[in-house]
Structures are given as C-alpha cells and as structure tokens.
Design a protein around this motif. Structure first.
Motif, PDB file in Angstrom:
ATOM      1  N   ILE A   1    -113.924 152.958  96.708  1.00  0.00           N
ATOM      2  CA  ILE A   1    -112.753 152.110  96.460  1.00  0.00           C
ATOM      3  C   ILE A   1    -111.761 152.246  97.615  1.00  0.00           C
ATOM      4  N   LEU A   2    -111.533 153.484  98.034  1.00  0.00           N
ATOM      5  CA  LEU A   2    -110.658 153.720  99.195  1.00  0.00           C
ATOM      6  C   LEU A   2    -111.155 152.931 100.399  1.00  0.00           C
ATOM      7  N   GLY A   3    -112.491 153.031 100.618  1.00  0.00           N
ATOM      8  CA  GLY A   3    -113.101 152.360 101.765  1.00  0.00           C
ATOM      9  C   GLY A   3    -112.879 150.858 101.722  1.00  0.00           C
ATOM     10  N   GLU A   4    -112.970 150.303 100.522  1.00  0.00           N
ATOM     11  CA  GLU A   4    -112.765 148.863 100.324  1.00  0.00           C
ATOM     12  C   GLU A   4    -111.370 148.472 100.854  1.00  0.00           C
ATOM     13  N   TYR A   5    -110.391 149.281 100.519  1.00  0.00           N
ATOM     14  CA  TYR A   5    -109.017 148.971 100.970  1.00  0.00           C
ATOM     15  C   TYR A   5    -108.823 149.260 102.453  1.00  0.00           C
ATOM     16  N   ILE A   6    -109.394 150.376 102.918  1.00  0.00           N
ATOM     17  CA  ILE A   6    -109.248 150.701 104.341  1.00  0.00           C
ATOM     18  C   ILE A   6    -109.907 149.625 105.189  1.00  0.00           C
ATOM     19  N   GLY A   7    -111.068 149.142 104.740  1.00  0.00           N
ATOM     20  CA  GLY A   7    -111.757 148.066 105.446  1.00  0.00           C
ATOM     21  C   GLY A   7    -110.866 146.841 105.576  1.00  0.00           C
ATOM     22  N   ARG A   8    -110.152 146.549 104.496  1.00  0.00           N
ATOM     23  CA  ARG A   8    -109.266 145.410 104.503  1.00  0.00           C
ATOM     24  C   ARG A   8    -108.107 145.617 105.486  1.00  0.00           C
ATOM     25  N   ILE A   9    -107.543 146.833 105.468  1.00  0.00           N
ATOM     26  CA  ILE A   9    -106.445 147.123 106.405  1.00  0.00           C
ATOM     27  C   ILE A   9    -106.947 146.941 107.833  1.00  0.00           C
ATOM     28  N   TYR A  10    -108.136 147.488 108.087  1.00  0.00           N
ATOM     29  CA  TYR A  10    -108.751 147.403 109.414  1.00  0.00           C
ATOM     30  C   TYR A  10    -108.876 145.957 109.867  1.00  0.00           C
ATOM     31  N   MET A  11    -109.443 145.108 108.980  1.00  0.00           N
ATOM     32  CA  MET A  11    -109.645 143.707 109.353  1.00  0.00           C
ATOM     33  C   MET A  11    -108.313 142.996 109.573  1.00  0.00           C
ATOM     34  N   GLU A  12    -107.317 143.307 108.734  1.00  0.00           N
ATOM     35  CA  GLU A  12    -106.022 142.629 108.891  1.00  0.00           C
ATOM     36  C   GLU A  12    -105.320 143.051 110.176  1.00  0.00           C
ATOM     37  N   THR A  13    -105.438 144.351 110.539  1.00  0.00           N
ATOM     38  CA  THR A  13    -104.709 144.813 111.720  1.00  0.00           C
ATOM     39  C   THR A  13    -105.261 144.209 113.007  1.00  0.00           C
ATOM     40  N   LYS A  14    -106.499 143.768 112.966  1.00  0.00           N
ATOM     41  CA  LYS A  14    -107.058 143.125 114.152  1.00  0.00           C
ATOM     42  C   LYS A  14    -106.321 141.826 114.459  1.00  0.00           C
ATOM     43  N   ASP A  15    -105.758 141.210 113.406  1.00  0.00           N
ATOM     44  CA  ASP A  15    -104.964 140.001 113.580  1.00  0.00           C
ATOM     45  C   ASP A  15    -105.745 138.902 114.304  1.00  0.00           C
ATOM     46  N   ARG A  16    -106.973 138.740 113.920  1.00  0.00           N
ATOM     47  CA  ARG A  16    -107.794 137.696 114.530  1.00  0.00           C
ATOM     48  C   ARG A  16    -107.413 136.335 113.965  1.00  0.00           C
ATOM     49  N   PRO A  17    -107.711 135.273 114.684  1.00  0.00           N
ATOM     50  CA  PRO A  17    -107.441 133.945 114.118  1.00  0.00           C
ATOM     51  C   PRO A  17    -108.314 133.712 112.891  1.00  0.00           C
ATOM     52  N   ILE A  18    -107.826 132.900 111.971  1.00  0.00           N
ATOM     53  CA  ILE A  18    -108.557 132.633 110.736  1.00  0.00           C
ATOM     54  C   ILE A  18    -109.747 131.721 111.008  1.00  0.00           C
ATOM     55  N   TYR A  19    -109.624 130.875 112.034  1.00  0.00           N
ATOM     56  CA  TYR A  19    -110.729 129.984 112.395  1.00  0.00           C
ATOM     57  C   TYR A  19    -110.610 129.614 113.870  1.00  0.00           C
ATOM     58  N   ILE A  20    -111.689 129.117 114.435  1.00  0.00           N
ATOM     59  CA  ILE A  20    -111.654 128.655 115.822  1.00  0.00           C
ATOM     60  C   ILE A  20    -112.160 127.216 115.862  1.00  0.00           C
ATOM     61  N   THR A  21    -111.350 126.355 116.449  1.00  0.00           N
ATOM     62  CA  THR A  21    -111.704 124.931 116.507  1.00  0.00           C
ATOM     63  C   THR A  21    -112.572 124.650 117.716  1.00  0.00           C
ATOM     64  N   LYS A  22    -113.611 123.835 117.510  1.00  0.00           N
ATOM     65  CA  LYS A  22    -114.401 123.395 118.647  1.00  0.00           C
ATOM     66  C   LYS A  22    -114.066 121.938 118.991  1.00  0.00           C
ATOM     67  N   HIS A  23    -114.118 121.072 117.970  1.00  0.00           N
ATOM     68  CA  HIS A  23    -113.737 119.672 118.179  1.00  0.00           C
ATOM     69  C   HIS A  23    -112.680 119.291 117.161  1.00  0.00           C
ATOM     70  N   SER A  24    -111.888 118.279 117.515  1.00  0.00           N
ATOM     71  CA  SER A  24    -110.916 117.761 116.566  1.00  0.00           C
ATOM     72  C   SER A  24    -110.398 116.438 117.090  1.00  0.00           C
ATOM     73  N   ASN A  25    -109.979 115.541 116.185  1.00  0.00           N
ATOM     74  CA  ASN A  25    -109.330 114.332 116.672  1.00  0.00           C
ATOM     75  C   ASN A  25    -107.826 114.357 116.397  1.00  0.00           C
ATOM     76  N   PHE A  26    -107.289 115.553 116.189  1.00  0.00           N
ATOM     77  CA  PHE A  26    -105.840 115.733 116.115  1.00  0.00           C
ATOM     78  C   PHE A  26    -105.303 115.923 117.529  1.00  0.00           C
ATOM     79  N   ASP A  27    -104.037 115.575 117.727  1.00  0.00           N
ATOM     80  CA  ASP A  27    -103.426 115.915 119.009  1.00  0.00           C
ATOM     81  C   ASP A  27    -103.315 117.429 119.080  1.00  0.00           C
ATOM     82  N   GLN A  28    -103.258 117.928 120.296  1.00  0.00           N
ATOM     83  CA  GLN A  28    -103.302 119.366 120.530  1.00  0.00           C
ATOM     84  C   GLN A  28    -102.320 120.155 119.664  1.00  0.00           C
TER      85      GLN A  28
END
Ligand code: UDP
Ligand code: MG
Length: 315
Positions: A283-310
C-alpha cells in the motif's frame, strides 16, 4: 447564440466514428438555437482513426481534432479536449454512441435551469457480465465511503458542463487522472439524469478486466489516504494484542515455569505478521509510486497533429 463543444476521445474507432458524427448531427440539427463544435481527440489509435478524423474534418467545418503521438489513455484525451474548448457549455462523450446524443435537449434544459453540470448515470448495464456488475457495485460502495468523492451508482463520464466548471477541472493538472473523482471533487451543482445504456454498435470496447481493476485502485488512491490509515490502525491493534499476549506469557513463565513451546502459535504469528507487513509495504508503495510519477511533472499528453491554432490551448 450559445456555443457547445463536444469533447470526444477516440481510440481505434475507425469503424464507428463517421456513424457517430452523422447520428450526432441529426440531434444537432434539431437544436438550431445552439452552435455545436466537435473536438475529436485521437488517442494514438492503431487503426485508421486519424485518417477518418481528417476526412470528417474536411467534410464538416465544425470538426476540430487533436491527435496524440501515442496512446495516453482516455483520461488524457479528455483533458486535452477540455483544454481546447472555449464554448459556453462543454460535453464529454464516448465515440461509440453508448452515450446517446439524444439526451442533449434534456441536458440543455438542466443547464438553462441554472445547473452547472448535467451528468448521466446508467439505469442498468445490459450485456455486462454478472461478475463485472458485482465488481463495479462493490467499487462504488467502497470508494464513496473512503473518499470525498460522492458519485451515485452507475455514474458516467458523459456530461454537459459550464465553462466555469471546465476551468476548475483544468486546474487539477495531475498526471494520474481519475475523471469521475475530479468531476465530483470540483463540486458545482449537478443534475443527474438516467438513461438505459446500449451495447456498442461498432468496434470493440478496449477495457479488459485487469484495466478495470487498475481503474478501481486509481479511483481510491487518487482521492483518499484511507488505505494508509488502515495499515496504521491494523499495526496499532496488533501491537496492543501482542502486548497483552506478552504479559500473559511472562506471568505464566514467572509463576508456572516454562510451558511446552507452541509450534502452531509461532507459525501463525510469523505468517500473519509477514503477510500484513507485505500488504502494508504494498500500500505504501502504491502511494510512493504515485508521488514519484507526479513529481516528474511530465505532460499529460503529447500532440502530433492538430487543426487548432498553436496557442488555442488553455494554460
Ligand atoms: N478511449 C480512449 N483511449 C483509450 C481507451 C478508450 O480515448 O485508451 C475512448 C474510446 O475511443 C471511447 C471511450 O474512450 O470513445 C470509451 O471507451 P470504450 O467504449 O472502450 O469503454 P467503455 O464504453 O467500455 O467504458
Ligand atoms: Mg463504450
């Protein structure tokens, strides 16, 4: 004229997407007082979904799209869609027509009455196995008790919201997203409407039971630290019990001499404590894993194509 954005995450929906747009357009045509726009989010589909989206966007000028560089999951796709909308009301819905556009008028009624959100819950889920149904009922009960998130049984992501509520949702920019929790956590006055779910017409559901299980764990750990508290309470109870046992054994030894050694007692204690410790560490590991992933502060998604303006996306 009020505007409405439809945020639609799409993963391997090449078969049904055109049908979805055509069916939804039928409903849109009955609501001339509103201007609708689609925001289709291609979540790294492995089939030709992207090509279908591009074709649709060329055919209808109210179709906007974002296409991810890989599969980031439905939660990320919803977030991307919400970031790009600027309408008065925003709808999140699936691409498989399991979220019927026919309820739009009902939703709009609620919004015009002053609700901030009109959400849906399912009446009964046909075609769902007994096991799956029982599991999701259990999950709703546990997560409502353990977390601040209060959702009625059968709550779905399918809902219409005001811009204000969408802005609040975007403020919660965590990477590990659990939308049902987030929708509920931000508050706002929500009206629940019920409708009977239908089976997916085309394509396949991408959920396996294992991912549903993961989803349930996420639902609890993203919004509550009760499991951590549970391990602490268990520890305290066992500590007190063992204290009592130690005192009894000491007295016995002092006054009656050393008794026959208890093989079973020792074995039980070792196994029980070992299991409990492992579980607590897990259970501890489950939470620590979450802290670890959040602290990386990675983008939630990466866009490849879009027809929105930048610079269309909200910060
Ligand atoms: N979806 C997505 N990314 C994924 C999985 C699903 O964007 O990794 C989309 C999918 O295209 C659909 C919606 O999320 O529009 C719901 O998916 P699905 O119908 O497979 O789930 P279910 O209806 O069984 O909950
Ligand atoms: Mg579906």
């Amino acid at each position: 004229m009020k505007t409405i954005d439809l945020v639609v995450p799409c993963y391997n929906e090449e078969e049904g997407l055109e049908h979805f747009v055509l069916e939804t357009n039928k409903v849109i045509d009955t609501l001339p007082a509103y201007s609708f726009r689609y925001i289709l989010v291609n979540d790294g589909s492995k089939d030709k979904t992207y090509l279908v989206i591009k074709k649709l966007a060329a055919r209808f000028d109210n179709i906007k799209y974002i296409s991810f560089s890989r599969n980031f999951g439905k939660e990320a796709a919803m977030y991307a869609g919400l970031q790009h909308c600027d309408a008065d009301y925003v709808v999140v819905m699936d691409a498989d027509l399991q979220h019927p556009p026919a309820v739009f008028p009902q939703m709009l009624d609620a919004m015009e009455q002053g609700y901030d959100c009109c959400a849906t819950k399912r009446d009964e889920r046909e075609g769902e196995s007994f096991f799956r149904g029982a599991f999701s009922k259990l999950f709703f009960r546990i997560s409502n008790r353990m977390t601040d998130v209060k959702n009625p049984y059968g709550a779905m992501d399918f809902r219409m919201m005001t811009r204000q509520m969408v802005n609040a949702i975007l403020e919660l920019s965590e990477v590990q997203r659990f939308s049902k929790g987030i929708f509920s956590w931000v508050g706002f006055h929500t009206k629940w409407i019920t409708f009977k779910t239908v089976d997916r017409e085309l394509g396949q559901s991408s959920w396996k039971f294992s991912s549903l299980f993961r989803y349930a764990i996420d639902g609890i750990t993203c919004f509550s630290v009760t499991p951590l508290r549970f391990t602490a309470v268990m520890g305290a109870i066992i500590f007190l019990l063992s204290l009592v046992y130690i005192i009894i054994t000491l007295i016995q030894t002092l006054f009656f001499g050393i008794q026959t050694p208890g093989y079973v007692t020792t074995l039980c204690a070792v196994l029980f404590l070992g299991g409990l410790t492992e579980m607590s560490i897990g259970i501890l590991g489950e939470y620590i894993g979450r802290i670890y992933m959040e602290t990386k502060d990675r983008p939630i998604y990466i866009t490849k194509h879009s027809n929105f303006d930048q610079d269309d996306a909200q910060p």
